[in-house]
Design an enzyme around this catalytic site. Structure first.
Site, PDB file in Angstrom:
ATOM      1  N   ASN A  46       0.923  -1.091  -0.163  1.00  0.00           N
ATOM      2  CA  ASN A  46       0.125  -0.096   0.007  1.00  0.00           C
ATOM      3  C   ASN A  46       1.034   1.095  -0.046  1.00  0.00           C
ATOM      4  O   ASN A  46       1.802   1.347   0.795  1.00  0.00           O
ATOM      5  CB  ASN A  46      -1.019  -0.007   1.129  1.00  0.00           C
ATOM      6  CG  ASN A  46      -0.523  -0.158   2.607  1.00  0.00           C
ATOM      7  OD1 ASN A  46       0.615  -1.051   2.782  1.00  0.00           O
ATOM      8  ND2 ASN A  46      -1.146   0.341   3.460  1.00  0.00           N
ATOM      9  N   GLU A  48       0.298   5.011   0.524  1.00  0.00           N
ATOM     10  CA  GLU A  48      -0.528   6.243   1.171  1.00  0.00           C
ATOM     11  C   GLU A  48       0.005   7.561   0.674  1.00  0.00           C
ATOM     12  O   GLU A  48       1.035   7.765  -0.006  1.00  0.00           O
ATOM     13  CB  GLU A  48      -0.719   6.148   2.703  1.00  0.00           C
ATOM     14  CG  GLU A  48      -1.551   4.738   3.057  1.00  0.00           C
ATOM     15  CD  GLU A  48      -1.709   4.762   4.673  1.00  0.00           C
ATOM     16  OE1 GLU A  48      -1.010   5.538   5.182  1.00  0.00           O
ATOM     17  OE2 GLU A  48      -2.319   4.002   5.011  1.00  0.00           O
ATOM     18  N   CYS A  57      -3.868   0.709  -2.700  1.00  0.00           N
ATOM     19  CA  CYS A  57      -3.827  -0.443  -1.986  1.00  0.00           C
ATOM     20  C   CYS A  57      -2.692  -1.651  -2.597  1.00  0.00           C
ATOM     21  O   CYS A  57      -2.482  -1.534  -3.672  1.00  0.00           O
ATOM     22  CB  CYS A  57      -5.217  -1.664  -1.932  1.00  0.00           C
ATOM     23  SG  CYS A  57      -6.544  -0.508  -1.230  1.00  0.00           S
ATOM     24  N   GLU A  59      -2.914  -4.780  -2.970  1.00  0.00           N
ATOM     25  CA  GLU A  59      -3.364  -5.627  -3.892  1.00  0.00           C
ATOM     26  C   GLU A  59      -3.320  -5.028  -5.277  1.00  0.00           C
ATOM     27  O   GLU A  59      -3.312  -5.810  -6.534  1.00  0.00           O
ATOM     28  CB  GLU A  59      -5.051  -6.202  -3.658  1.00  0.00           C
ATOM     29  CG  GLU A  59      -4.902  -6.709  -2.128  1.00  0.00           C
ATOM     30  CD  GLU A  59      -5.306  -5.765  -1.097  1.00  0.00           C
ATOM     31  OE1 GLU A  59      -4.580  -4.709  -1.093  1.00  0.00           O
ATOM     32  OE2 GLU A  59      -5.959  -6.332  -0.258  1.00  0.00           O
ATOM     33  N   CYS A  88      -9.945  -4.901   0.488  1.00  0.00           N
ATOM     34  CA  CYS A  88     -11.218  -4.043   0.556  1.00  0.00           C
ATOM     35  C   CYS A  88     -12.001  -4.339  -0.787  1.00  0.00           C
ATOM     36  O   CYS A  88     -11.699  -5.010  -1.720  1.00  0.00           O
ATOM     37  CB  CYS A  88     -10.712  -2.652   0.499  1.00  0.00           C
ATOM     38  SG  CYS A  88      -9.780  -2.125  -1.056  1.00  0.00           S
ATOM     39  N   CYS A  91     -10.536  -3.394  -4.259  1.00  0.00           N
ATOM     40  CA  CYS A  91      -9.629  -4.496  -4.666  1.00  0.00           C
ATOM     41  C   CYS A  91     -10.190  -5.594  -5.434  1.00  0.00           C
ATOM     42  O   CYS A  91      -9.797  -6.151  -6.193  1.00  0.00           O
ATOM     43  CB  CYS A  91      -8.441  -4.669  -3.696  1.00  0.00           C
ATOM     44  SG  CYS A  91      -7.431  -3.416  -3.446  1.00  0.00           S
TER      45      CYS A  91
HETATM   46 ZN   LIG Z   1      -7.859  -2.450  -1.638  1.00  0.00          ZN
END
Ligand SMILES: [Zn+2]
Length: 135
Positions: A46, A48, A57, A59, A88, A91
Protein backbone atom coordinates in the site's frame (compact mmCIF):
# COMPACT_ATOMS: atom_id res chain seq x y z
CA UNK A 1 -4.97 -25.84 -6.66
CA UNK A 2 -1.94 -24.36 -5.05
CA UNK A 3 0.74 -26.53 -3.55
CA UNK A 4 1.83 -25.86 0.02
CA UNK A 5 5.18 -24.73 -1.37
CA UNK A 6 3.52 -22.17 -3.63
CA UNK A 7 1.30 -20.97 -0.78
CA UNK A 8 4.37 -20.41 1.35
CA UNK A 9 6.22 -18.67 -1.48
CA UNK A 10 3.35 -16.24 -2.04
CA UNK A 11 2.94 -15.49 1.65
CA UNK A 12 6.68 -15.00 2.16
CA UNK A 13 6.85 -12.75 -0.90
CA UNK A 14 4.01 -10.64 0.50
CA UNK A 15 5.73 -10.48 3.90
CA UNK A 16 8.98 -9.33 2.29
CA UNK A 17 7.23 -6.73 0.12
CA UNK A 18 5.28 -5.41 3.10
CA UNK A 19 8.52 -3.91 4.46
CA UNK A 20 8.25 -1.28 1.72
CA UNK A 21 4.68 -0.30 2.48
CA UNK A 22 4.27 3.45 2.71
CA UNK A 23 1.63 3.87 5.39
CA UNK A 24 2.55 6.88 7.56
CA UNK A 25 -1.10 7.82 8.14
CA UNK A 26 -2.82 4.53 8.91
CA UNK A 27 0.28 2.64 10.08
CA UNK A 28 -1.45 -0.35 8.51
CA UNK A 29 1.16 -1.91 6.27
CA UNK A 30 -0.05 -4.33 3.62
CA UNK A 31 1.94 -6.62 1.37
CA UNK A 32 0.56 -8.57 -1.56
CA UNK A 33 1.88 -11.19 -3.95
CA UNK A 34 -0.05 -11.99 -7.11
CA UNK A 35 0.57 -15.22 -9.00
CA UNK A 36 -0.19 -15.21 -12.72
CA UNK A 37 -1.18 -18.30 -14.67
CA UNK A 38 2.17 -17.97 -16.45
CA UNK A 39 3.87 -18.57 -13.10
CA UNK A 40 5.21 -15.09 -12.46
CA UNK A 41 4.72 -13.36 -9.12
CA UNK A 42 4.15 -9.62 -8.80
CA UNK A 43 4.35 -8.03 -5.38
CA UNK A 44 2.78 -4.83 -4.14
CA UNK A 45 2.44 -2.65 -1.07
CA UNK A 46 0.00 0.00 0.00
CA UNK A 47 1.16 3.51 -0.88
CA UNK A 48 -0.60 6.22 1.08
CA UNK A 49 -0.70 9.92 0.32
CA UNK A 50 -1.26 13.15 2.28
CA UNK A 51 -4.25 13.63 -0.01
CA UNK A 52 -5.85 10.43 1.30
CA UNK A 53 -7.91 9.22 -1.70
CA UNK A 54 -4.80 9.34 -3.85
CA UNK A 55 -3.29 6.38 -2.00
CA UNK A 56 -3.40 2.86 -3.40
CA UNK A 57 -3.84 -0.61 -1.93
CA UNK A 58 -1.16 -3.31 -2.12
CA UNK A 59 -3.42 -5.69 -4.05
CA UNK A 60 -4.06 -3.21 -6.83
CA UNK A 61 -0.41 -2.15 -6.98
CA UNK A 62 0.51 -5.80 -7.58
CA UNK A 63 -2.25 -6.20 -10.17
CA UNK A 64 -1.34 -3.01 -12.02
CA UNK A 65 2.30 -4.07 -12.10
CA UNK A 66 1.27 -7.38 -13.64
CA UNK A 67 -1.12 -5.86 -16.19
CA UNK A 68 1.44 -3.25 -17.18
CA UNK A 69 3.79 -6.09 -18.05
CA UNK A 70 1.27 -7.92 -20.20
CA UNK A 71 -0.24 -10.30 -17.64
CA UNK A 72 -4.04 -10.53 -17.35
CA UNK A 73 -4.64 -14.03 -16.02
CA UNK A 74 -4.24 -14.58 -12.31
CA UNK A 75 -4.43 -17.73 -10.25
CA UNK A 76 -3.81 -16.57 -6.69
CA UNK A 77 -3.04 -13.61 -4.49
CA UNK A 78 -1.60 -13.54 -0.98
CA UNK A 79 -2.32 -10.58 1.25
CA UNK A 80 -0.38 -10.01 4.47
CA UNK A 81 -1.30 -7.56 7.21
CA UNK A 82 -0.66 -7.37 10.95
CA UNK A 83 -4.01 -8.97 11.72
CA UNK A 84 -5.12 -10.90 8.66
CA UNK A 85 -7.35 -8.22 7.14
CA UNK A 86 -9.12 -9.04 3.89
CA UNK A 87 -8.94 -7.11 0.58
CA UNK A 88 -11.17 -4.03 0.44
CA UNK A 89 -14.17 -3.85 -1.88
CA UNK A 90 -12.34 -1.75 -4.46
CA UNK A 91 -9.58 -4.34 -4.75
CA UNK A 92 -12.09 -7.17 -5.06
CA UNK A 93 -13.78 -5.31 -7.90
CA UNK A 94 -10.49 -4.40 -9.59
CA UNK A 95 -9.23 -7.98 -9.51
CA UNK A 96 -12.56 -9.33 -10.79
CA UNK A 97 -12.05 -7.55 -14.11
CA UNK A 98 -9.81 -10.42 -15.17
CA UNK A 99 -11.81 -13.29 -13.71
CA UNK A 100 -13.19 -14.55 -10.43
CA UNK A 101 -11.23 -17.79 -10.32
CA UNK A 102 -8.46 -16.41 -8.15
CA UNK A 103 -7.50 -18.05 -4.89
CA UNK A 104 -7.09 -15.55 -2.08
CA UNK A 105 -4.71 -16.27 0.78
CA UNK A 106 -5.06 -14.06 3.82
CA UNK A 107 -2.15 -14.21 6.22
CA UNK A 108 -0.86 -12.33 9.21
CA UNK A 109 2.61 -10.90 9.65
CA UNK A 110 3.86 -14.13 11.20
CA UNK A 111 2.95 -15.88 7.98
CA UNK A 112 0.03 -17.78 9.47
CA UNK A 113 -2.68 -18.51 6.92
CA UNK A 114 -5.76 -16.91 8.48
CA UNK A 115 -8.18 -17.61 5.64
CA UNK A 116 -8.09 -19.21 2.22
CA UNK A 117 -10.92 -18.28 -0.06
CA UNK A 118 -11.56 -17.18 -3.62
CA UNK A 119 -12.38 -13.94 -5.34
CA UNK A 120 -15.69 -15.51 -6.37
CA UNK A 121 -16.57 -16.01 -2.69
CA UNK A 122 -15.38 -12.54 -1.72
CA UNK A 123 -17.38 -10.77 -4.45
CA UNK A 124 -20.73 -12.46 -4.99
CA UNK A 125 -22.85 -10.93 -7.72
CA UNK A 126 -19.84 -9.24 -9.24
CA UNK A 127 -20.34 -6.65 -11.94
CA UNK A 128 -18.01 -7.52 -14.77
CA UNK A 129 -17.13 -6.87 -18.39
CA UNK A 130 -19.94 -9.19 -19.52
CA UNK A 131 -22.47 -6.82 -17.96
CA UNK A 132 -21.60 -4.04 -20.39
CA UNK A 133 -23.14 -4.12 -23.84
CA UNK A 134 -20.59 -4.50 -26.62
CA UNK A 135 -20.92 -2.98 -30.04
ZN1 LIG B 1 -7.90 -2.45 -1.45
Amino acid sequence: MLTDELRNTLIQTAIEARKWAYAPYSNYAVGAALLTTSGRVYDGVNVENAAYPTGMCAERVAMYKAVSEGEQRFSAIAVVTSNGGTPCGACRQALSEFGLDVQVLIADEQGRLVQETSLRELLPGAFGPEDLPRK
